[in-house]
Design a protein around this motif. Structure first.
Motif: not given
Lengths: 398, 377
Positions: B271, B274-275, B283, B285-286, B288, B291-292, B294
C-alpha cells in the motif's frame, strides 16, 4: 472486549425469524418468482409492523421513563442484520417486497419533519434515485425541481425503482440547481395519483422477481412546496449530498446481510445433498486429503463466515456510534462478490439439481446477484475502501 | 440444518472491540516490532539464516506466556487467555514469521503440559521453561511424506511395560538442536497423542539443518526416532493420553493468527509502495487496477483476523473450536497465499528482488497451509 460467541439473545432473534422464513417465505418463494409483478398478498400481515419508524418526540412536561437497568440490549443494527439474513434465507425478493419497509421509508424516517411524518409516516414509500444516464454517479442526476409559487414542479425519468407499483408515495431525487452540482440535489415526496406522475413500466429481471422494479416519468408534476425533505437552501458545500450518501453506511451492512441469507440457503441445501450422498463433513481431515467437492464446500463455508463477520462488525460499530464508512463498504464488497461466486459454485456442485427449477438453488444464484449491484456496485465499494485506506480523495482515485 | 448453529456457554456481551488490556499489549508488541524487527533486522535475519537472539529475549521478557502460568510452576498466575495470545502472534508475525514461531516456541510446550499434562508432568517440566530467560523447547508434529495429515500420524508409539517405544520420522522441528525437550506427536495404538522426549535420548537423532522455501531465519531439523524409549509417565496426560484434537485446534488458530500478520505486513508494505511509486505521471495507487487489489487486501486481512478471533472466542468461552479453527486456518492459508502474491505483484519487478520484504512474505506465507503444530494460542 472481543467476544464473537453468539449470545442467547442473538440466537433467539435468529431462531424466531428462521421459523417465520421457513413457514411463510419459503413456501411461496417459487410462486412469486414465476408470477413476476403479482402482489405477494401473504405479506399484507406485515403492513402494521413499523420497521422504518422513529420514536415519538416527548411532549413538554412528560417525564422520561427510567431506563431498565438489568437486561443486556442487543444493538438495533446487529439485530437487524440477523433478522435480514434469516428472512433472505427464506426469500430475498419477498423481503424487498415487505410493505412500508422501502428505502423511501428509511429516508422519510431519517429526515422528515414532524408534520411530514404525520402525512407520510404510515405510507409505503419507494425511493427513486437512478436515471437512464445516472447510475453509480448519483451526483449527476438530471431530474429537475423548479419552485413555482407554492409548488415544486418536477420533471424527469427515474428507473430501477424498487416497489415502484406497490408504494403509495415516492421519494424522488431531483436537482434544484444543476450549476450547483451535488449541492443542488434534494429529495421530494410525491404521492401516487398526482397529475404528471406516472408509472411508465415494470421491468422483467434476472432475479428477485417477487419485487416490482419500475420506471417513473415526471412530466410537469406539481407537488406542495413543503413536500421537500430537508432544507431547500442550496449551500456552497456538498455536505447535504454527503449526508445523504452517509445513510448508505447504514444500509450497506443490511444489503451485505441479504447476501448472507441467500448464500447460506444455497450452502445449506448443498450440504444436505453432499451428506445424503454419504460424505461426512467432519472438519478434521487435512485439506490436501479431501475430495475437490469437500474442499470447495469448506472454503465456501469459510468465505460465508468471513462475509458474516465483516457485516456484523459494521453493524456493531453503528450500534456503538462508531463511524463505519470503511467497514460498511468492506462488508458489502466482500458479501456481494462472494455471495455471487458461492451461489454459482453451489449450482455447479449440485449438477443437474442446480440447473433445474425443481429446486431453489438456480433461483438463489439469480437472486443473490443483485446484492453486488444495488446500493453501490462491488466496484464502487472497492473504490470507497481503497480511497479510505490510501487516504485518497475521489479526485485522486477516480 | 443451518450452518450457524452453535452451543451457548454464557450470555457475555458480543463485541469486536479490544479491551484496554488487549490494546495495551498489542501496542507494546507493535512498538517493539517496529523498532527492532521491521526493515533491516528482519531482512538481515533472513539473509543470515539466523534469528537475532537479543530480539527473541526481548520478546520473551514481555512475559506473555509465563504470565499465564500459575505461580507454583514458575509463572505469574494471571488468567490464561487465548485471545491475548492470538493478538500477540499476529503482531509478531507482522514483523517476521520466523521470529513469531521462534519467540513463542516454548509456549506450545508449556501450554500443552499446563492444560493437558498430569500433575507430575506440570511439576517436573513447567519450572524448567517458565523462566524469565528464554529457554528452548520444541514440538515435532510434521512428517516428511506425501499426504501428511496431522490428524493421522505414521510415527508410532508402542507400549512396552513401563515404557513407550517410539518409531518414526519427523521434519520441520524448529530449533530442535537447542531444545531441552521435544513434544513428539505419535500414534499410540490408534489414538494420536503427545510424548515428552528429552533431547539426548539415545533413540532420538537430530539431522542436518533443513533448507526450506521460506522461514530462512528459523532453524528447522529432521528428527528420526528409532526405538526411542520414553518412560510411560511422559505420555502427556498419563495413561489415557491427552486431548490431541484440542491441541490441533489451538495450533490451527495460531497459524491463522500468524497468516493474518504476514498478510498484513505484505498489505501495508504494498500500500505504501503504491502511493510512492510514480508511473505515467501519477502514483500507481491512483489506478483502479492497483487500488482494487489494495482494497481487497485490506478487507481480507480484516476477515482473516475476525475468523481467527471467532475461533478464539469459542476457546475463551471454554468451548470446542473444531469447526471454527478448521475454517479459520483454511481461510487464512488460502488468503495468505493470495494476498502475499498481490504484494509481490503490486511491486512488480521490485517485488521479485530480495531487497524488498514482499518476496519473503510470499515464501513464508506458503507455510500457513503446510506447517502444523509450530505455534499455539
Amino acid at each position: 472486549m472481543i467476544n464473537l460467541e453468539i449470545t442467547q439473545k442473538m440466537m433467539d432473534v435468529k431462531s424466531g425469524m428462521n421459523n417465520m422464513a421457513t413457514g411463510m417465505l419459503r413456501p411461496i418463494a417459487r410462486h412469486y418468482d414465476e408470477h413476476e409483478h403479482e402482489y405477494p398478498k401473504e405479506l399484507d400481515m406485515f403492513r402494521s409492523i413499523k420497521i422504518m419508524s422513529r420514536p415519538k418526540k416527548k411532549k413538554a412536561g412528560e417525564e422520561a421513563k427510567p431506563e431498565k437497568p438489568s437486561a443486556k440490549k442487543l444493538g438495533a443494527n446487529l439485530s437487524m442484520v440477523i433478522v435480514i439474513e434469516e428472512m433472505c434465507w427464506g426469500d430475498l425478493g419477498l423481503l424487498l417486497s415487505l410493505p412500508n419497509a422501502g428505502l423511501g421509508n428509511a429516508a422519510i424516517a431519517a429526515v422528515a419533519t414532524d408534520e411530514q411524518m404525520e402525512r407520510f409516516g404510515e405510507k409505503w414509500a419507494s425511493m427513486a434515485i437512478t436515471e437512464p444516464g445516472s447510475g453509480s454517479d448519483s451526483g449527476s442526476i438530471t431530474a429537475r425541481a423548479t419552485l413555482d409559487g407554492n409548488e415544486w414542479v418536477l420533471d424527469g425519468e427515474k428507473i430501477f425503482v424498487t416497489c415502484a407499483e406497490r408504494a403509495e408515495v415516492a421519494v424522488i431525487w431531483a436537482t434544484v440547481d444543476r450549476s450547483a452540482g451535488k449541492a443542488g440535489i434534494k429529495s421530494f415526496v410525491v404521492e401516487k395519483g398526482t397529475p404528471g406522475f406516472k408509472l411508465e413500466k415494470l421491468e422483467h429481471k434476472l432475479g428477485v422477481r417477487a419485487s416490482d422494479t419500475g420506471t417513473y416519468v415526471l412530466d410537469e408534476c406539481r407537488i406542495p412546496k413543503d413536500n421537500i425533505l430537508g432544507s431547500a437552501e442550496v449551500k456552497q458545500s456538498t455536505e447535504g449530498f454527503k449526508g445523504a450518501m452517509k445513510t448508505f453506511d447504514n444500509t450497506r451492512p443490511l444489503v451485505a446481510s441479504m447476501a448472507l441469507g441467500v448464500t447460506r440457503a444455497a450452502l445449506d441445501f448443498t450440504r444436505e445433498k453432499i451428506e445424503e450422498s454419504g460424505v461426512k463433513l467432519d472438519y478434521e481431515k487435512n485439506p490436501n486429503n479431501l475430495s475437490a467437492m469437500e474442499k470447495e464446500f469448506y472454503l465456501m463455508e469459510a468465505h460465508l463466515e468471513a462475509m458474516r463477520l465483516l457485516t456484523w462488525r459494521a453493524a456493531w460499530m453503528m450500534d456503538n456510534g462508531e463511524f463505519n464508512n470503511l467497514e460498511a463498504s468492506m462488508a458489502k464488497a466482500k458479501a456481494g462478490r462472494y455471495g455471487t461466486l458461492i451461489c454459482q459454485k453451489c449450482c455447479e456442485l449440485l449438477g443437474p439439481l442446480g440447473f433445474s427449477c425443481e429446486n431453489l438453488a438456480e433461483k438463489w444464484m439469480r437472486d443473490v446477484k443483485i446484492t453486488d449491484i444495488f446500493e453501490g456496485t462491488g466496484q464502487i465499494q472497492h473504490l470507497i475502501v481503497a480511497r479510505n485506506v490510501l487516504g485518497y480523495s475521489s479526485k485522486q482515485l477516480k | 440444518m443451518p450452518l450457524m448453529e452453535e452451543k451457548i456457554m454464557e450470555d457475555k456481551d458480543f463485541g469486536f472491540g479490544l479491551s484496554e488490556e488487549q490494546s495495551s499489549m498489542k501496542d507494546t508488541v507493535a512498538k517493539l516490532i517496529k523498532s527492532m524487527v521491521i526493515g533491516n533486522p528482519a531482512h538481515d535475519m533472513d539473509e543470515e539464516r539466523k534469528l537475532h537472539r537479543d530480539i527473541i529475549d526481548k520478546i520473551w521478557e514481555l512475559g506473555a506466556t509465563v504470565s499465564m502460568v500459575p505461580e507454583e510452576y514458575g509463572g505469574y498466575g494471571m488468567d490464561y487467555s487465548p485471545m491475548m495470545n492470538a493478538i500477540f502472534l499476529e503482531e509478531l508475525a507482522a514483523g517476521d514469521m520466523a521470529l513469531a514461531i521462534a519467540a513463542t516456541l516454548p509456549s506450545t510446550f508449556i501450554y500443552t503440559i499446563l492444560q493437558m499434562g498430569t500433575d507430575e508432568q506440570k511439576k517436573k517440566y513447567l519450572p524448567l521453561y517458565c523462566d524469565p530467560a528464554y529457554k528452548t523447547c520444541t514440538v515435532a508434529v510434521n512428517e516428511p511424506r506425501f499426504g501428511f495429515d496431522a490428524a493421522t500420524l505414521e510415527t508410532k508409539a508402542a507400549k512396552n511395560g513401563e515404557k513407550y517405544i517410539i518409531n518414526g520420522k519427523k521434519c520441520f522441528v524448529p530449533m530442535a538442536k537447542d531444545s531441552g525437550h521435544l513434544l513428539v506427536a505419535a500414534n499410540a495404538d490408534g489414538k494420536m497423542d503427545l510424548f515428552i522426549v528429552e533431547n539426548g535420548n539415545p533413540g532420538l537423532q537430530i539431522g542436518e539443518r533443513e533448507k526450506n522455501l521460506g522461514l530462512y531465519a528459523l532453524e528447522t531439523y529432521p528428527v528420526t526416532l528409532e526405538n526411542c524409549e520414553v518412560p510411560a509417565d511422559d505420555r502427556v496426560g498419563g495413561d489415557n493420553g491427552c486431548d490431541y484434537g484440542r491441541f490441533l485446534q489451538k495450533t490451527r488458530i495460531a497459524m491463522s493468527a500468524i497468516g493474518t500478520g504476514v498478510s498484513r505486513a505484505s498489505y501495508e508494505y504494498a500500500r505504501e509502495y503504491a502511493k510512492e511509486r510514480v508511473q505515467f505521471g501519477e502514483p500507481i495507487a491512483s489506478r483502479q487496477a492497483i487500488a482494487f487489489m489494495i482494497a481487497e487486501m485490506a478487507y481480507e486481512v480484516d476477515a482473516m483476523r475476525l475468523m481467527t478471533w471467532k475461533a478464539t472466542s469459542a476457546l475463551e468461552a471454554g468451548r470446542e473450536a473444531k469447526r471454527e479453527s478448521y475454517l479459520a486456518k483454511l481461510y487464512a492459508g488460502e488468503m495468505t497465499m493470495k494476498l502475499t502474491d498481490y504484494g509481490v505483484q503490486i511491486l512488480g519487478g521490485h517485488g521479485f528482488i530480495r531487497e524488498n520484504p514482499v518476496e519473503r512474505y510470499y515464501r513464508n506465507g506458503r507455510g500457513i497451509t503446510i506447517l502444523e503444530g509450530m505455534a499455539t494460542v
